[in-house]
Design a protein around this motif. Structure first.
Motif: not given
Length: 276
Positions: A17-22, A46-49
């Motif tokens: 669900a969250i891999v690739g999210a920032i 914050v700002g990191k993927k």
DNA sequence: CGATTCGCCTGAGAGC
DNA sequence: TGCTCTCAGGCGAATC
């Protein structure tokens, strides 16, 4: 409580669900749950993927682009819940930390923890290595029968206490330890070195069996237990429990009474008739 | 150095 | 009924 099967179930949910999210923002009302500090976790995240979600023992590891990593321990009462922002369904469930995520659509990664024992810890490569090396081998992975028997033979501690020592073996907590001893027909208070080779092999197989069942059933949600998966669903393994929290009830095998004693400060459940 | 105890925190349940 | 007291529990830190 979240042990290896529960944390692994959450890890798989998160991976999908969250891999690739920032990470777009972090909120907390309990800054002491973040280390080295809320400020530094926020500044580095914050700002990191999110590039990967891993697990070691009972610790979740959220890898961020750039090499840093968030270590998350749920301890006794922690939950990770993925929700759409502004949904109110968790509002009364002790939300302590929120990672706000953007992956096409916004999402909230909510760390809820009634007892506030859990933590989010920012780690670099060196700290990560230290955590990995400080933990023993994992059932169903790099734990071998030879190491298991050797380690037991070296200790005079109660064998259950040793089994739950995360430096010797990792991922096994109170629920699965109790169940493994019942499966092996061994008493948990025995000195570790008093087990015969045959008994320690039975215990090794018992650990593998109960951990595998836990994983196959997406974890155990017992009474007085806070475990839910990342989508808020209870685990399905409770029906496999034979002794954990069953004190006073009839043993399913021999019709004796399940007993509870305190061992190393932890509730320990066994059948005095089946286990020797 | 190994073994034991404490502290963190809250709600459930017991006791009065 | 309603208040106070005790306890569980992973694990790091302090102490014996």
């Amino acid at each position: 409580m979240p042990e290896l099967p529960e944390v692994e179930t959450i890890r798989k949910d998160l991976e999908g669900a969250i891999v690739g999210a920032i990470i777009t923002d972090i909120w907390t009302d309990t800054p002491k749950m973040l280390s080295p500090s809320f400020k530094s976790v926020k500044a580095e995240s914050v700002g990191k993927k999110i590039v990967a979600v891993k697990r070691r023992a009972k610790v979740l590891m959220i890898d961020l682009e750039g090499g840093k990593c968030l270590l998350i321990h749920l301890k006794l009462s922690g939950r990770i819940l993925l929700r759409k922002p502004l949904t109110k369904e968790d509002i009364y469930t002790h939300i302590k930390i929120i990672l706000k995520l953007k992956d096409g659509s916004p999402l909230e990664f909510r760390f809820c923890d009634l007892r506030k024992f859990g933590y989010v810890k920012l780690a670099n490569d060196e700290e990560l290595k230290k955590v990995r090396e400080g933990l023993g081998p994992e059932p169903l992975d790099d734990l071998t029968l030879e190491y298991f028997q050797k380690t037991l033979a070296k200790s005079g501690k109660p064998v259950k206490t040793l089994l739950m020592d995360q430096e010797k073996f990792s991922g096994i907590g109170n629920i699965y330890a109790n169940e493994a001893f019942f499966a092996a027909k061994v008493l948990p208070m025995r000195p570790a070195k008093s087990l015969s080779a045959e008994e320690s092999e039975k215990l090794f197989n018992g650990v593998s069996k109960v951990i595998k069942e836990g994983l196959d059933n997406r974890g155990t949600t017992a009474k007085d237990d806070f475990y839910l998966d990342a989508f808020g669903r209870a685990g399905n393994n409770e029906s496999n429990l034979k002794v954990y929290q069953k004190n006073g009830t009839d043993c399913l095998v021999c019709k004796g009474k399940i007993q509870r004693v305190n061992l190393g400060g932890r509730g320990t459940f066994f059948c005095p008739n089946c286990q020797h």
